[in-house]
Design an enzyme around this catalytic site. Structure first.
Site, PDB file in Angstrom:
ATOM      1  N   LYS A  22      55.021  53.926  60.202  1.00 47.50           N
ATOM      2  CA  LYS A  22      55.626  52.603  60.451  1.00 47.50           C
ATOM      3  C   LYS A  22      54.888  51.519  59.659  1.00 47.50           C
ATOM      4  O   LYS A  22      55.502  50.707  58.970  1.00 47.50           O
ATOM      5  CB  LYS A  22      55.552  52.296  61.951  1.00 47.50           C
ATOM      6  CG  LYS A  22      55.844  50.843  62.297  1.00 47.50           C
ATOM      7  CD  LYS A  22      55.791  50.584  63.777  1.00 47.50           C
ATOM      8  CE  LYS A  22      54.433  50.185  64.310  1.00 47.50           C
ATOM      9  NZ  LYS A  22      53.968  48.858  63.914  1.00 47.50           N
ATOM     10  N   CYS A 118      51.034  37.100  71.189  1.00 51.91           N
ATOM     11  CA  CYS A 118      51.439  38.503  71.260  1.00 51.91           C
ATOM     12  C   CYS A 118      50.666  39.146  72.408  1.00 51.91           C
ATOM     13  O   CYS A 118      49.610  38.653  72.801  1.00 51.91           O
ATOM     14  CB  CYS A 118      51.131  39.119  69.904  1.00 51.91           C
ATOM     15  SG  CYS A 118      50.660  40.799  69.851  1.00 51.91           S
TER      16      CYS A 118
HETATM   17  C1  UD1 Z   1      47.825  45.619  61.564  1.00 54.13           C
HETATM   18  C2  UD1 Z   1      48.708  46.699  62.121  1.00 54.13           C
HETATM   19  C3  UD1 Z   1      48.405  46.938  63.600  1.00 54.13           C
HETATM   20  C4  UD1 Z   1      46.924  47.206  63.799  1.00 54.13           C
HETATM   21  C5  UD1 Z   1      46.074  46.134  63.128  1.00 54.13           C
HETATM   22  C6  UD1 Z   1      44.593  46.457  63.164  1.00 54.13           C
HETATM   23  C7  UD1 Z   1      50.711  46.543  60.793  1.00 54.13           C
HETATM   24  C8  UD1 Z   1      52.146  46.185  60.711  1.00 54.13           C
HETATM   25  N1  UD1 Z   1      50.096  46.312  61.942  1.00 54.13           N
HETATM   26  O1  UD1 Z   1      48.116  44.412  62.255  1.00 54.13           O
HETATM   27  O2  UD1 Z   1      49.169  48.060  64.034  1.00 54.13           O
HETATM   28  O3  UD1 Z   1      46.642  47.217  65.178  1.00 54.13           O
HETATM   29  O4  UD1 Z   1      46.449  45.986  61.751  1.00 54.13           O
HETATM   30  O5  UD1 Z   1      44.355  47.671  62.569  1.00 54.13           O
HETATM   31  O6  UD1 Z   1      50.156  47.080  59.849  1.00 54.13           O
HETATM   32  N2  UD1 Z   1      43.206  37.864  62.001  1.00 54.13           N
HETATM   33  C9  UD1 Z   1      42.973  36.499  61.966  1.00 54.13           C
HETATM   34  N3  UD1 Z   1      43.683  35.753  61.079  1.00 54.13           N
HETATM   35  C10 UD1 Z   1      44.605  36.308  60.228  1.00 54.13           C
HETATM   36  C11 UD1 Z   1      44.827  37.694  60.282  1.00 54.13           C
HETATM   37  C12 UD1 Z   1      44.102  38.448  61.166  1.00 54.13           C
HETATM   38  O7  UD1 Z   1      42.148  35.963  62.710  1.00 54.13           O
HETATM   39  O8  UD1 Z   1      45.209  35.582  59.451  1.00 54.13           O
HETATM   40  C13 UD1 Z   1      42.434  38.703  62.957  1.00 54.13           C
HETATM   41  C14 UD1 Z   1      43.331  39.324  64.026  1.00 54.13           C
HETATM   42  O9  UD1 Z   1      43.566  38.450  65.106  1.00 54.13           O
HETATM   43  C15 UD1 Z   1      42.542  40.557  64.395  1.00 54.13           C
HETATM   44  C16 UD1 Z   1      41.898  40.981  63.074  1.00 54.13           C
HETATM   45  O10 UD1 Z   1      41.939  39.823  62.245  1.00 54.13           O
HETATM   46  O11 UD1 Z   1      41.529  40.204  65.306  1.00 54.13           O
HETATM   47  C17 UD1 Z   1      42.576  42.110  62.351  1.00 54.13           C
HETATM   48  O12 UD1 Z   1      43.972  41.892  62.377  1.00 54.13           O
HETATM   49  P1  UD1 Z   1      44.932  42.409  61.230  1.00 54.13           P
HETATM   50  O13 UD1 Z   1      44.282  43.500  60.460  1.00 54.13           O
HETATM   51  O14 UD1 Z   1      45.414  41.234  60.462  1.00 54.13           O
HETATM   52  O15 UD1 Z   1      46.129  42.994  62.085  1.00 54.13           O
HETATM   53  P2  UD1 Z   1      47.641  43.029  61.632  1.00 54.13           P
HETATM   54  O16 UD1 Z   1      47.708  43.087  60.161  1.00 54.13           O
HETATM   55  O17 UD1 Z   1      48.400  41.969  62.352  1.00 54.13           O
END
Ligand code: UD1
Length: 447
Positions: A22, A118
């Site tokens: 996915k 979320c």
């Molecule tokens: C992706 C995955 C999800 C997985 C997650 C962590 C997809 C579609 N989803 O989610 O299944 O659980 O990686 O492996 O691939 N953060 C910030 N600011 C940002 C972006 C992230 O603070 O702009 C923080 C988030 O809140 C979190 C951490 O960084 O604490 C990692 O998140 P991130 O890797 O971005 O998760 P997703 O990409 O949303």
């Protein structure tokens, strides 16, 4: 409202085949926006609700999307003439934000709804926006929407404060058609990102992971055709491995990439699960009589994935001993604890730690899924619950990320079925829990 009903206590046996990932399919489908060919082709696309959502999103941009039952997807994005990702779609799936980078790269404009909160945490997208600004985009927030425009995107050095999976993907895509070179430091290392890089490079992009956390993108003028076979889903593979472990099962998990699951394999082995490689893409997973408690701490790839934390917690609930599960990625990812407790688990939560005292066994009852991986953990706990039925409501969460889960588990001998009891009248007004009486009648119908 559909529910899953499970009669637990049956050791799983047989073979299960893992579907396309996915989290790889979503960015790759979004990347199709940047390709010039009118017949982009994807293979091994999983049949999931999140994939339906991203397809709807492309259609709402006026792309043409055609799929067939066997995991093939054809996309023509040359017809795109709308650049808005509306709230209705983004709120159901945060990964919708993945169209931001490609729209900006190809059309120099995008209007994408802010995802909002979320179930598992705040999940901001500030890193995505900061990095896009560094590439030259001008970004404002209006009425809950990110409004982004760019005269020209130019390569830049991006340093992520912490690795973000979709953040890294959005910036890779935006930088692919930018002028000059972009260097992403502290980039996420998840294999789904490398699958995206492969798909883009096969279509003419110039992207290299030069060090584990450093990705260099040399901008190209255009991308030709997207034609890609989606990598297999390591989280689905891990979930079935736990399904075997938790039922004292003995199953073969096929179509796995062994390099992507080593942190899961290591933890399960430590817990006493026997795992044998039987071919380059399949493993045999045999659950022991007694699972040993093991501490688990989630971290970005290559360490233990947060997306497997809930499933491992279900396993640790029946283990022998005490363990600490530490969630380091998301601040609110213990929603499944209350539901596991309803099944008899002994779990205490203190901040981002969960202390799990294995009880040896669980007992089926009514539970409610709260997010995608939490629902998987309840299915696993249900498989392990002896002498009773587990009824899991709100399983639309499960359908977001697991292809045909009941069918695959039935194929392994589980007694599991999906029921639609929307015509039942014995609901509590505020909850969609079944009364024990109606649960018995549904349960007896699947015997
Ligand atoms: C992706 C995955 C999800 C997985 C997650 C962590 C997809 C579609 N989803 O989610 O299944 O659980 O990686 O492996 O691939 N953060 C910030 N600011 C940002 C972006 C992230 O603070 O702009 C923080 C988030 O809140 C979190 C951490 O960084 O604490 C990692 O998140 P991130 O890797 O971005 O998760 P997703 O990409 O949303």
């Amino acid at each position: 409202m559909e529910k899953i009903i499970i009669e637990g206590g049956i050791p799983l046996r047989g073979e299960v085949s893992i579907s396309g990932s996915k989290n790889a399919a979503l960015p790759i489908i979004a990347s199709s926006i940047m390709f010039d060919d009118s017949n982009n082709e994807l293979y091994n696309v999983p049949n999931l609700q999140d994939i339906v959502t991203i397809k709807k999103l492309l259609i709402s941009l006026n792309a043409e999307v055609k799929d067939s039952d066997d995991g093939k997807l054809f996309i023509n994005t040359s017809t795109i003439n709308n650049f808005d990702a509306p709230y209705d779609l983004v709120k159901t799936m945060r990964a919708s934000v993945l169209v931001l980078g490609p729209l900006l790269a190809k059309y120099k404009r995008a209007r994408v709804s802010l995802p909002g909160g979320c179930a598992i945490g705040a999940r901001p997208i500030d890193f995505h926006l900061q990095a896009l600004r560094a590439l030259g985009a001008s970004i404002t927030m209006e009425h809950g929407y990110v409004e982004a425009t760019a005269g020209k995107l130019k390569g830049a050095e991006i340093i992520f404060p912490i690795p973000s999976v979709t953040g890294t993907e959005n910036i890779i895509m935006a930088a692919t058609l930018a002028e000059g070179t972009t260097i992403i430091k502290n980039a996420a290392r998840e294999p789904e990102i490398d699958d995206l890089i492969l798909a883009l490079c096969n279509g003419g992009a110039n992207i290299k992971r030069v060090m584990p956390s450093v990705i260099v993108i040399k901008g190209v003028k255009k991308l030709n055709k997207l034609s890609h076979y989606i990598v297999s889903d390591r989280i689905e593979a891990g979930t079935y491995m736990v399904a075997s472990a938790i039922t004292q099962g003995d199953i073969i998990v096929k179509n796995v990439d062994l390099n992507h699951i080593s942190s899961i394999t290591d933890k399960l082995t430590e817990a006493g699960v026997k795992i044998n490689v039987i071919s380059p893409s399949s493993i045999r997973v045999k659950g022991p009589k007694i699972i040993k408690s093991v501490d688990i701490s989630t971290a970005p790839f290559p360490y233990f994935p947060t997306d497997m934390q809930a499933q491992m917690m279900a396993l640790m609930s029946i283990a022998n001993g005490l363990c600490v599960i530490t969630e380091n990625i998301f601040e609110n990812r213990f929603m499944h604890v209350a539901e596991l407790r309803r099944l008899g688990a002994d779990i205490k939560v203190c901040g981002n730690f969960a202390i799990v005292k294995g009880t040896g066994a669980l007992l089926g009852t009514d539970v409610m899924a709260t997010d995608l991986r939490a629902s998987a953990s309840l299915v696993l706990a249900g498989l392990a619950s002896s002498k009773d039925y587990t009824s899991i409501s709100r399983i639309y969460h499960l359908d977001r990320g697991y292809e045909a889960m009941e069918k695959k588990l039935s194929g392994l001998g589980a007694i599991i079925s999906r029921v639609d009891d929307s015509n039942k009248t014995d609901y509590n007004d505020n909850e969609d829990y079944l009364t024990s009486q109606s649960m018995q009648s549904i349960a007896s119908g699947i015997k």
